[in-house]
Scaffold this active site. Structure first.
Site, PDB file in Angstrom:
ATOM      1  N   TYR A  43       0.844  -1.468  -0.090  1.00  0.00           N
ATOM      2  CA  TYR A  43       0.025   0.029   0.006  1.00  0.00           C
ATOM      3  C   TYR A  43       0.855   1.197  -0.119  1.00  0.00           C
ATOM      4  CZ  TYR A  43      -3.892  -3.192   0.352  1.00  0.00           C
ATOM      5  OH  TYR A  43      -4.625  -4.101  -0.025  1.00  0.00           O
ATOM      6  N   ARG A  84      -6.932  -6.576   0.434  1.00  0.00           N
ATOM      7  CA  ARG A  84      -7.768  -4.908  -0.565  1.00  0.00           C
ATOM      8  C   ARG A  84      -8.950  -5.727  -1.204  1.00  0.00           C
ATOM      9  NH1 ARG A  84      -4.067  -8.958  -4.807  1.00  0.00           N
ATOM     10  NH2 ARG A  84      -2.885  -8.448  -2.887  1.00  0.00           N
ATOM     11  N   TYR A  85     -10.148  -6.486   0.001  1.00  0.00           N
ATOM     12  CA  TYR A  85     -11.506  -6.368  -0.547  1.00  0.00           C
ATOM     13  C   TYR A  85     -12.294  -5.552   0.452  1.00  0.00           C
ATOM     14  CZ  TYR A  85     -10.361 -10.772  -3.392  1.00  0.00           C
ATOM     15  OH  TYR A  85      -9.630 -11.677  -4.206  1.00  0.00           O
ATOM     16  N   GLU A  93      -9.635  -4.895  -7.404  1.00  0.00           N
ATOM     17  CA  GLU A  93     -10.996  -5.027  -6.441  1.00  0.00           C
ATOM     18  C   GLU A  93     -12.033  -4.329  -7.671  1.00  0.00           C
ATOM     19  OE1 GLU A  93     -11.006  -8.400  -6.332  1.00  0.00           O
ATOM     20  OE2 GLU A  93      -9.393  -8.187  -6.384  1.00  0.00           O
ATOM     21  N   HIS A 109     -17.735  -8.112 -11.357  1.00  0.00           N
ATOM     22  CA  HIS A 109     -16.724  -7.656 -11.253  1.00  0.00           C
ATOM     23  C   HIS A 109     -15.335  -8.186 -11.853  1.00  0.00           C
ATOM     24  CE1 HIS A 109     -14.287  -8.261  -7.354  1.00  0.00           C
ATOM     25  NE2 HIS A 109     -14.380  -8.797  -7.373  1.00  0.00           N
ATOM     26  N   GLU A 110     -15.586  -9.198 -12.036  1.00  0.00           N
ATOM     27  CA  GLU A 110     -14.325 -10.064 -12.877  1.00  0.00           C
ATOM     28  C   GLU A 110     -14.209  -9.219 -14.392  1.00  0.00           C
ATOM     29  OE1 GLU A 110     -12.386 -12.040 -11.673  1.00  0.00           O
ATOM     30  OE2 GLU A 110     -13.987 -12.580  -9.892  1.00  0.00           O
ATOM     31  N   HIS A 130     -11.314  -6.024 -13.191  1.00  0.00           N
ATOM     32  CA  HIS A 130     -10.433  -6.541 -13.947  1.00  0.00           C
ATOM     33  C   HIS A 130      -9.568  -6.497 -15.368  1.00  0.00           C
ATOM     34  CE1 HIS A 130      -9.647  -7.713  -9.419  1.00  0.00           C
ATOM     35  NE2 HIS A 130     -10.351  -8.609  -9.299  1.00  0.00           N
ATOM     36  N   HIS A 142     -13.766 -20.848  -8.333  1.00  0.00           N
ATOM     37  CA  HIS A 142     -13.652 -19.983  -7.423  1.00  0.00           C
ATOM     38  C   HIS A 142     -13.379 -19.039  -8.666  1.00  0.00           C
ATOM     39  CE1 HIS A 142     -13.255 -17.066  -3.668  1.00  0.00           C
ATOM     40  NE2 HIS A 142     -12.546 -16.254  -5.150  1.00  0.00           N
ATOM     41  N   ALA A 143     -14.018 -17.931  -9.256  1.00  0.00           N
ATOM     42  CA  ALA A 143     -14.068 -15.957 -10.056  1.00  0.00           C
ATOM     43  C   ALA A 143     -12.874 -15.848  -9.989  1.00  0.00           C
ATOM     44  CB  ALA A 143     -15.544 -15.897  -9.828  1.00  0.00           C
ATOM     45  N   HIS A 155      -9.611 -17.991  -0.435  1.00  0.00           N
ATOM     46  CA  HIS A 155      -8.214 -16.997  -0.519  1.00  0.00           C
ATOM     47  C   HIS A 155      -7.264 -17.457   0.859  1.00  0.00           C
ATOM     48  CE1 HIS A 155     -11.372 -15.057  -2.232  1.00  0.00           C
ATOM     49  NE2 HIS A 155     -10.778 -14.834  -2.767  1.00  0.00           N
TER      50      HIS A 155
END
Ligand SMILES: *[C@@H]1O[C@H](CO)[C@@H](O)[C@H](O)[C@H]1NC(C)=O
Ligand SMILES: *[C@@H]1O[C@H](CO)[C@@H](O)[C@H](O)[C@H]1NC(C)=O
Ligand SMILES: *[C@@H]1O[C@H](CO)[C@@H](O)[C@H](O)[C@H]1NC(C)=O
Ligand SMILES: *[C@@H]1O[C@H](CO)[C@@H](O)[C@H](O)[C@H]1NC(C)=O
Ligand SMILES: *[C@@H]1O[C@H](CO)[C@@H](O)[C@H](O)[C@H]1NC(C)=O
Length: 633
Positions: A220, A517-518, A406, A378-379, A382, A348-349, A508
């Protein structure tokens, strides 16, 4: 004084001399060395790009066909490349690129001299990758036994178990699936996890970090970020306590006092999600205004013959409407968007960047419903990020703050899920909500966006504590549940001891994915949303017809331009700089999120006080009383 200055001048001179290119002293030596450095980094970035390309291909092959051969092949590629990455980092560390007059070179040098796990020797590196990928394989291949037919042990998390968690209202059945999953996906991985902790600790030390937690936090680039994380959590807690109290009260009305306590932790198996990280699947048990039904978007999708392909096409169209990049033909050819029946895959996507020829893909086991419609966006966020920063050197093909990556798709989804947008694509005919329906909708959103925060917070606070050796290994499991309870007020349906080991039941944790991050993304996305809605003319402060919860940026080229610019920087600049250019802010800030949900917060405070709903929760009694000490938020 004099002396010190002379030494200083002398050492500057040495640096200067050392920087002269071989035998070539010119008057303009500074820019010659800058040119040299640029050539060096150009070459190294190209080699790095090739290594990434090779790694992601091997990893994709494994993720879309989980066999031991494919796992070994992937690890072999990683190990080979780790040696190259380490050599590059060492070369840069022993150079003076970090003193370059060129800010871009200094930043490349900073990033490329971080070794991460590559710092380990080959034997340790292989052992670490083996531990991680073994946990991943176990997660991907775990099947559980059916509650109604115990000799049928072929049930998968997606879709079978999730279907039961969403639709069963039998606490015994729900507890059965909870236990099956945590025993099989979690406990069996204790040794791999211990190995993972041991080796990541070693890698962190080799990188001059006190712990692997400190290694994660430095992503970060802000020495203050961990404190800000805690401060943000504290700001959100009063709202969460209102939601938690209300849900517990309504659940108790439904299931009775034997199942749900009046004041304690909520048994997590009742909340419609294996990790209780979102509770919206079971919203019918605690809808604020049940007489105002939700639009049944899934039924509408089925009626209109929606396919999985169509969900992706809608997402693609949304980005295109903003003037952003379309999905390339290879995306449609090479992605895996439904579960194949001839092999095991990691369901898992995930979204993939292959660092070559705009080759980007998604791998997920999609079904047609509202949840997956959200995940698709969401994907695709990215993917859009990958496409926007494609022209950056390999080292900067990433987000400057892991939370940004994310947040992109989630921001788009905030528009897509608005009543206004659902009406425009024909999934509802009511584009303007009355006050009661608005509270219902905000509540549904809060059951994923707000409820997620204590969960997300715990995932890394827990691992920080493990990495920093603040929880002793024999107490790793009770420490996990103690923190989950303390921060989120939920507990397992059955007693857990330190013979069990539950953290790897979450993907995860197996896959070594940093999770802060989420959490950060859930806050940043509302900052982004507010900025984009303003640009699109869909939001104005104190304008009751242009609120954050009824904003749809579809078609706004202004919003699209700002978002494209923000994304195209990749990680080439500090996140505070690019954030400032985009939203005018320089910090992670909860105020946009709290503004979005404010009508619901006010409603909950009134309703809870009217009903006399108790708030807060005590310690869980599902773990031994002699567990670890208190953790402070
Ligand atoms: C999966 O990988 C194995 C190698 O481990 C290979 O033999 C098999 O053909 C692959 N299956 C598919 C469908 O690609
Ligand atoms: C239970 O599952 C087993 C194994 O799949 C199957 O052979 C059997 O027919 C099932 N029994 C019932 C009653 O469905
Ligand atoms: C959906 O498919 C059915 C059967 O193929 C067809 O009769 C119906 O018209 C289709 N509906 C729409 C909205 O396309
Ligand atoms: C996609 O697949 C088709 C048919 O297999 C092929 O002809 C085409 O070249 C592929 N396109 C890309 C971009 O890979
Ligand atoms: C808008 O609302 C904020 C609080 O939400 C208040 O502080 C501010 O004074 C209001 N501005 C106007 C112009 O009414």
């Amino acid at each position: 004084m004099e002396k010190i200055q002379i030494i200083w001048v002398l050492s500057l001179l040495l640096v200067f001399l050392a920087r002269l290119p071989d035998g070539l002293a010119t008057d303009n030596s500074c820019s010659v060395s800058t040119l040299d450095a640029r050539r060096f980094f150009e070459r190294e970035n190209e080699l790095l790009r090739q290594r990434y390309h090779e790694e992601y291909l091997a990893s994709y092959t494994y993720n879309t066909n989980v066999t031991d051969d494919n796992r070994q092949a992937m690890i072999a590629v990683y190990a080979r490349n780790a040696v190259q990455n380490k050599q590059l980092a060492q070369k840069i560390k022993s150079s003076d690129y970090h003193l370059s007059e060129d800010a871009d070179i200094r930043r490349q040098a900073l990033h490329l001299s971080k070794m991460g796990a590559s710092a380990l020797n080959t034997e340790d590196y292989l052992a670490l990758q083996n531990a991680i990928s073994s946990m991943q394989s176990n997660y991907a291949t775990t099947n559980v036994c059916s509650y109604t037919n115990r000799s049928d042990c072929s049930l998968t998390l997606e879709p079978h178990i999730q279907e039961r968690l969403s639709n069963s209202r039998d606490p015994a059945e729900l507890a059965w699936y909870w236990r099956e999953w945590y025993d099989k996906a979690g406990t069996s991985q204790k040794d791999n996890f211990a190995e993972y902790v041991r080796l990541t600790r070693k890698a962190a030390h080799l990188n001059d970090h006190r712990s692997y937690a400190d290694y994660w936090v430095q992503f970060y680039e802000d020495a203050d970020f961990e404190r800000q994380l805690d401060a943000s959590f504290k700001q959100l807690l009063p709202f969460y306590r209102q939601i938690h109290g209300y849900v517990r009260y309504r659940l108790r009305q439904h299931y009775g006092e034997d199942v749900v306590p009046a004041e304690g932790n909520i048994p997590m198996h009742l909340l419609g999600n294996m990790w209780a990280q979102s509770w919206n699947e079971v919203i019918d048990l605690f809808t604020p205004y049940p007489e105002k039904p939700f639009v049944d978007v899934k039924a509408e999708m089925v009626q209109q013959n929606y396919t999985v392909q169509k969900l992706f096409e809608l997402g693609d169209q949304f980005f295109q409407s903003l003037g952003m990049r379309a999905l390339p033909p290879s995306f449609w050819n090479l992605s895996l968007i439904t579960r194949p029946d001839d092999r095991q895959v990691v369901c898992h996507a995930s979204a993939w960047d292959f660092y070559q020829d705009s080759d980007v893909r998604i791998k997920m086991c999609t079904e047609v419903d509202m949840h997956y419609f959200f995940v698709v966006h969401h994907e695709l966020g990215h993917i859009q990020y990958y496409l926007q920063y494609e022209q950056q050197p390999a080292v900067f093909r990433g987000a400057p703050n892991p939370g940004f990556h994310e947040a992109v798709g989630d921001v788009i989804a905030l528009s897509v899920m608005s009543a206004k947008h659902l009406k425009s694509i024909g999934l509802t005919d009511n584009g303007r909500l009355d006050e009661k329906s608005r509270i219902n909708e905000l509540f549904k959103q809060a059951l994923s966006k707000i409820v997620f925060l204590p969960f997300g917070y715990t995932m890394d606070k827990y691992r920080y504590a493990v990495f920093r050796n603040e929880i002793e290994e024999p107490q790793w499991n009770c420490g996990f549940w103690q923190m989950r309870s303390e921060y989120g007020g939920v507990e397992p349906p059955v007693s857990r001891t330190d013979k069990d080991f539950d953290p790897p039941a979450k993907y995860h944790i197996d896959a070594d994915v940093e999770y802060l991050r989420y959490f950060a993304a859930h806050i940043f996305q509302f900052q982004f949303h507010k900025a984009l809605c303003s640009l699109a003319g869909q939001y104005a402060p104190n304008d009751s017809r242009r609120t954050l919860d009824n904003c749809d940026i579809f078609g706004s080229k202004e919003a699209g331009r700002a978002l494209s610019k923000f994304l195209s920087h990749g990680s080439s600049r500090h996140w505070k700089e690019v954030l400032q250019e985009f939203t005018g802010e320089t910090e992670m800030d909860t105020s946009a999120l709290l503004e979005y949900f404010d009508p619901l917060y006010q409603w909950l405070k009134q309703e809870n006080s009217r009903l006399g709903v108790p708030l807060g929760w005590g310690e869980t009694n599902k773990i031994p009383t002699d567990c670890c000490g208190q953790f402070s938020t």
